[in-house]
Design a protein around this motif. Structure first.
Motif, mmCIF file in Angstrom:
data_model
loop_
_atom_site.group_PDB
_atom_site.id
_atom_site.type_symbol
_atom_site.label_atom_id
_atom_site.label_comp_id
_atom_site.label_asym_id
_atom_site.label_seq_id
_atom_site.Cartn_x
_atom_site.Cartn_y
_atom_site.Cartn_z
ATOM 1 N N ASN A 81 -2.316 14.846 40.532
ATOM 2 C CA ASN A 81 -3.269 14.226 41.465
ATOM 3 C C ASN A 81 -2.633 13.943 42.818
ATOM 4 O O ASN A 81 -2.760 12.859 43.366
ATOM 5 C CB ASN A 81 -3.824 12.925 40.872
ATOM 6 N N ARG A 82 -1.949 14.934 43.349
ATOM 7 C CA ARG A 82 -1.288 14.757 44.644
ATOM 8 C C ARG A 82 -2.324 14.747 45.770
ATOM 9 O O ARG A 82 -3.340 15.420 45.693
ATOM 10 C CB ARG A 82 -0.271 15.873 44.859
ATOM 11 N N LEU A 83 -2.034 13.965 46.799
ATOM 12 C CA LEU A 83 -2.996 13.780 47.880
ATOM 13 C C LEU A 83 -2.255 13.608 49.204
ATOM 14 O O LEU A 83 -1.198 12.986 49.256
ATOM 15 C CB LEU A 83 -3.825 12.518 47.589
ATOM 16 N N SER A 84 -2.814 14.177 50.257
ATOM 17 C CA SER A 84 -2.346 13.944 51.623
ATOM 18 C C SER A 84 -3.498 13.333 52.408
ATOM 19 O O SER A 84 -4.655 13.471 52.018
ATOM 20 C CB SER A 84 -1.931 15.254 52.291
ATOM 21 N N ALA A 85 -3.173 12.739 53.535
ATOM 22 C CA ALA A 85 -4.216 12.125 54.354
ATOM 23 C C ALA A 85 -3.896 12.336 55.826
ATOM 24 O O ALA A 85 -2.732 12.412 56.220
ATOM 25 C CB ALA A 85 -4.321 10.640 54.040
ATOM 26 N N VAL A 114 -3.181 5.301 51.143
ATOM 27 C CA VAL A 114 -2.048 4.938 50.291
ATOM 28 C C VAL A 114 -2.543 4.368 48.962
ATOM 29 O O VAL A 114 -2.004 4.696 47.894
ATOM 30 C CB VAL A 114 -1.113 3.951 51.029
ATOM 31 N N ARG A 115 -3.583 3.534 48.993
ATOM 32 C CA ARG A 115 -4.147 2.989 47.748
ATOM 33 C C ARG A 115 -4.612 4.102 46.809
ATOM 34 O O ARG A 115 -4.535 3.973 45.591
ATOM 35 C CB ARG A 115 -5.328 2.068 48.043
ATOM 36 N N LEU A 116 -5.106 5.189 47.393
ATOM 37 C CA LEU A 116 -5.578 6.318 46.586
ATOM 38 C C LEU A 116 -4.435 7.214 46.116
ATOM 39 O O LEU A 116 -4.662 8.163 45.375
ATOM 40 C CB LEU A 116 -6.597 7.145 47.365
ATOM 41 N N GLY A 117 -3.220 6.935 46.592
ATOM 42 C CA GLY A 117 -2.053 7.696 46.139
ATOM 43 C C GLY A 117 -1.571 8.765 47.092
ATOM 44 O O GLY A 117 -0.789 9.632 46.695
ATOM 45 N N SER A 118 -1.980 8.704 48.336
ATOM 46 C CA SER A 118 -1.525 9.707 49.301
ATOM 47 C C SER A 118 -0.013 9.649 49.439
ATOM 48 O O SER A 118 0.571 8.575 49.583
ATOM 49 C CB SER A 118 -2.183 9.471 50.659
ATOM 50 N N MET A 119 0.604 10.822 49.430
ATOM 51 C CA MET A 119 2.053 10.918 49.564
ATOM 52 C C MET A 119 2.500 10.690 51.006
ATOM 53 O O MET A 119 3.613 10.247 51.247
ATOM 54 C CB MET A 119 2.528 12.282 49.072
ATOM 55 N N HIS A 120 1.650 11.047 51.951
ATOM 56 C CA HIS A 120 1.935 10.774 53.349
ATOM 57 C C HIS A 120 0.634 10.779 54.147
ATOM 58 O O HIS A 120 -0.364 11.347 53.732
ATOM 59 C CB HIS A 120 2.954 11.765 53.942
#
Length: 150
Positions: A81-85, A114-120
């Motif tokens: 579940n990797r995520l970027s923003a 960040v709360r959703l798990g974004s790596m950066h």
């Protein structure tokens, strides 16, 4: 000042801010009503990938906004579940600038990612806003490269 996540009731206000923000860049832009309808349709089709935060002062009028685009990343073993923003379309009404509204909006949007798990969390900024982003903890990175169309 109140910062909150935008909802469907805020589409007209968001459209107005985006319309005002684009006035100088898009001299032939469409009428605000037509753009509001298009924004509503566009945002509805994004299924949570784009979240807007809005600022209000005393009344219901929006005085600023910041969007965060959430992008799923290719999974890796053990990390599916990797995520970027990416922070986008930050705008505060000119007469309301200089009071921390933009910074509060960017902070809320980045915190959401960040709360959703974004790596950066990234941002593509105009030169004048770089110090604001740096004060909020954004840094230049040698690993983040850009390629422009030829």
């Amino acid at each position: 000042m109140r910062i909150s996540e935008a909802g469907a009731d805020d589409v007209a206000g968001l459209a107005r801010l985006l319309w005002l923000n684009g006035r100088d860049e898009e001299p032939d832009q469409q009428a605000l009503d037509a753009f509001t309808a298009e924004l509503s349709e566009w945002w509805g089709a994004r299924d949570g990938s784009h979240v807007a935060y809005v600022a209000r002062l005393d009344g219901p009028e929006l005085v600023g906004m910041a969007w965060v685009a959430l992008v799923p990343r290719v999974p890796r073993p053990g990390a599916t579940n990797r995520l970027s923003a990416d922070i986008q379309s930050v705008f505060v009404l000119p007469e309301r600038r200089g009071h921390g509204i933009g910074a509060a909006l960017v902070q809320a949007a980045a915190d959401h990612a960040v709360r959703l798990g974004s790596m950066h969390v990234t941002v593509h900024s105009g030169r004048r806003a770089v110090p604001v982003y740096e004060r909020l903890g954004f840094e230049s990175s040698r690993q983040l490269l850009q390629r422009y169309p030829e």
